[in-house]
Design a protein around this motif. Structure first.
Motif, short mmCIF file in Angstrom:
data_model
loop_
_atom_site.label_atom_id
_atom_site.label_comp_id
_atom_site.label_asym_id
_atom_site.label_seq_id
_atom_site.Cartn_x
_atom_site.Cartn_y
_atom_site.Cartn_z
N HIS A 108 0.81 -1.23 0.00
CA HIS A 108 0.00 0.00 0.00
C HIS A 108 0.84 1.27 0.00
CE1 HIS A 108 1.30 -0.68 4.08
NE2 HIS A 108 0.88 0.51 4.46
N LYS A 109 2.14 1.17 0.31
CA LYS A 109 2.95 2.37 0.56
C LYS A 109 3.00 3.36 -0.62
CE LYS A 109 4.29 1.34 4.79
NZ LYS A 109 4.21 2.18 5.98
N GLN A 136 9.70 -1.60 2.10
CA GLN A 136 8.53 -1.31 1.28
C GLN A 136 8.37 0.19 1.07
OE1 GLN A 136 6.29 -3.06 -0.33
NE2 GLN A 136 5.94 -5.03 0.64
N GLY A 225 6.60 7.52 5.95
CA GLY A 225 5.77 6.53 5.26
C GLY A 225 4.53 6.10 6.03
N ALA A 260 -0.82 -3.22 12.08
CA ALA A 260 -0.52 -1.82 12.41
C ALA A 260 0.93 -1.67 12.84
CB ALA A 260 -1.46 -1.33 13.51
N GLY A 263 0.33 2.54 11.46
CA GLY A 263 -1.13 2.67 11.40
C GLY A 263 -1.71 3.02 10.04
N GLY A 334 8.54 -3.66 9.11
CA GLY A 334 7.65 -2.51 8.99
C GLY A 334 6.79 -2.30 10.23
N GLU A 381 4.55 -8.52 7.67
CA GLU A 381 3.70 -7.57 8.40
C GLU A 381 2.23 -7.97 8.24
OE1 GLU A 381 6.00 -6.69 6.16
OE2 GLU A 381 7.50 -5.64 7.37
N SER A 410 -1.92 -6.00 3.03
CA SER A 410 -1.16 -4.77 2.78
C SER A 410 -0.01 -4.95 1.82
CB SER A 410 -0.67 -4.18 4.11
OG SER A 410 0.10 -5.14 4.81
C1 LIG Z 1 3.48 -4.77 3.77
C2 LIG Z 1 3.41 -3.84 4.92
N1 LIG Z 1 2.32 -3.84 5.69
C3 LIG Z 1 2.23 -3.03 6.76
C4 LIG Z 1 3.25 -2.17 7.11
C5 LIG Z 1 3.10 -1.34 8.34
O1 LIG Z 1 2.96 0.00 8.11
P1 LIG Z 1 1.60 0.77 8.36
O2 LIG Z 1 1.17 0.44 9.76
O3 LIG Z 1 1.92 2.19 8.17
O4 LIG Z 1 0.63 0.26 7.36
C6 LIG Z 1 4.41 -2.11 6.32
C7 LIG Z 1 5.49 -1.17 6.65
O5 LIG Z 1 6.53 -1.13 6.05
C8 LIG Z 1 4.49 -2.97 5.20
O6 LIG Z 1 5.56 -2.96 4.42
#
Ligand SMILES: Cc1ncc(COP(=O)(O)O)c(C=O)c1O
Length: 451
Positions: A108-109, A136, A225, A260, A263, A334, A381, A410
């Protein structure tokens, strides 16, 4: 054949981001003197157009055409019904996931990287510095920087830098520079190396290094990010698409789940649904899932703290383990952040979202079970969201309830094969964080009146 994918056309892409600040009030960030920081104090670090978004309370914010144009490379992202996982679990629950792994960086980044690069370019910025944990975010900003002609410098948490050489290569292919953090290139990095020469790094340290570099040149700004209001805002395209896609499936979630770290993917999916609920819409449960060895929401304090270790950022009220807390080196890089988005923290404090923590092994077990059923290897993650989804589906089975579960996939785990190699070889274990270190980091929280 069962219809698995619910897809929108490019014309149906959301044209506005949803700003949850229109529906809840939030504590403003504070400066070192304990007074609220004004836009001018943030200006050396962030472009003014993003600062304006950070503090805006407009409910809907137009997505510029230049951003939509790049997002449309992979958006709208599909909503997929996980029939095979439902069958494997023998659950009456209906499981859907929003698949963000279709972006060029695999998560999603880029949704916010593209927006941040666009706004930076508009303000004449030449170079952006940032941190990355799993790689990511660095990959996403490298990609966006290249598309908008910006120089990108990424401080990558040292443990990930060594675990994921292909992430580095990905960033470098887009012309970005990637430096292992803590590094000897900044004062903050050198200070850490002096006391802990073997430091595996943390997001808090890498943020300090990136902010320090941004402060050195007028043509350079810093991009984060996750965590910040405008980052979560940019991610709301996920939930807005999902609302339309759930409508097309003639369904509505009883449970919305996301992992998360800071978040942003959780907020991106859940906030548009929470907004509907706050404005009198349907009730549902929102679950934010974090790692048991970096348990920000479940074990941290809701207090004012710095976003980085060197105290260069403003103080924000959030769930925090203390900016000096360095979690053990586990594979969901992450999610190794000491704080949580102030917006997610506040919703947790209000009881609108329910946090939950899972240990690493349980998450990999869930990720492999998902991969075998659905054919996608998730990022480590994301496995946290999947572990919670499986538990919720099994609860539905035990209670005989046909609930609808929606989770955010994600990112894919195609760059995370070292983690899977270690897991499959039985070399992963659940390393506890040190209670003493946590108590010390919490003792060191800055003292803020009313905090
Ligand atoms: C695949 C993926 N999911 C989740 C996250 C967590 O970040 P966030 O809580 O901002 O979604 C990351 C962070 O690098 C990630 O790479």
């Amino acid at each position: 054949m069962q219809k698995k994918k619910i897809v929108l056309t490019e014309d149906e892409m959301p044209r506005q981001w949803y700003n949850i600040l229109a529906d809840i009030k939030m504590n403003p960030p504070l400066g070192p003197d304990g007074n609220p920081v004004g836009p001018e104090q943030l200006a050396p670090v962030f472009p003014m157009n993003l600062i304006e978004q950070e503090v805006s309370s407009e409910r809907w914010i137009d997505i510029p055409d230049g951003v939509l144009d790049v997002l449309s490379i992979w958006r709208p992202a599909p909503l997929i019904r996980a029939y095979a996982l439902e069958k494997a679990l023998d659950t009456p629950a209906r499981i859907y996931y929003k698949y963000e792994g279709v972006s060029p960086a695999g998560s999603h980044k880029p949704n916010t990287a593209v927006a941040q690069a666009f706004y930076s370019k508009e303000e004449g910025v030449k170079r952006i510095t940032t941190e990355t944990g799993a790689g990511q975010w660095g990959s996403s900003l490298a990609l966006a920087g290249s598309l908008f002609g910006l120089e990108i410098e990424v401080f990558m948490v040292k443990i990930s830098y060594h675990q994921k050489p292909y992430r580095r290569a990905f960033m470098e292919a887009f012309g970005a520079t990637c430096i292992a953090s803590p590094s000897d290139q900044t004062e903050s990095g050198r200070a850490v190396l002096e006391t802990s020469p073997d430091s595996t790094g943390s997001l808090g340290i890498a943020i300090s290094e990136a902010v320090e570099r941004a402060l050195q040149r007028d043509d350079t700004k810093y991009a984060l990010g996750s965590v910040l209001n405008h980052v979560l805002l940019h991610q709301t395209v996920i939930g807005e698409e999902a609302i339309r896609q759930m409508e097309m499936a003639d369904d509505y979630p009883d449970v919305v789940i996301g992992c998360a770290g800071g978040g942003s993917n959780f907020g991106g999916l859940a906030f548009p649904f929470i907004g509907e609920k706050l404005r009198g819409g349907k009730d549902f449960r929102a679950i934010a899932v974090e790692p048991a060895n970096c348990p920000t929401l479940t074990k941290g304090k809701y207090a004012f703290d710095f976003g980085d270790t060197a105290s260069l950022t403003p103080l924000v009220k959030m769930h925090t383990l203390g900016a000096s807390f360095v979690p053990p080196g586990f594979h969901a890089g992450g999610l190794r952040y000491h704080g949580m988005a102030p917006l997610v923290s506040q919703l947790a404090d209000l009881g609108i979202i329910a946090p939950r923590a899972y240990p690493q092994l349980r998450c990999f077990e869930a990720g492999v079970q998902f991969a075998k059923a659905e054919g996608i290897v998730p990022a480590p993650e994301t496995n946290h969201a999947i572990a919670a989804t499986i538990d919720e589906a099994l609860r539905c089975k035990a209670e005989g309830r046909a609930e609808t579960i929606l989770f955010n996939l994600s990112g894919h785990g195609n760059f995370d094969m070292q983690a899977y190699t270690d897991y499959l070889a039985g070399k992963l274990y659940d390393q506890e964080y040190s209670e003493e270190d946590l108590a010390e980091a919490l003792d060191n929280l800055p003292q803020v009146a009313g905090g």
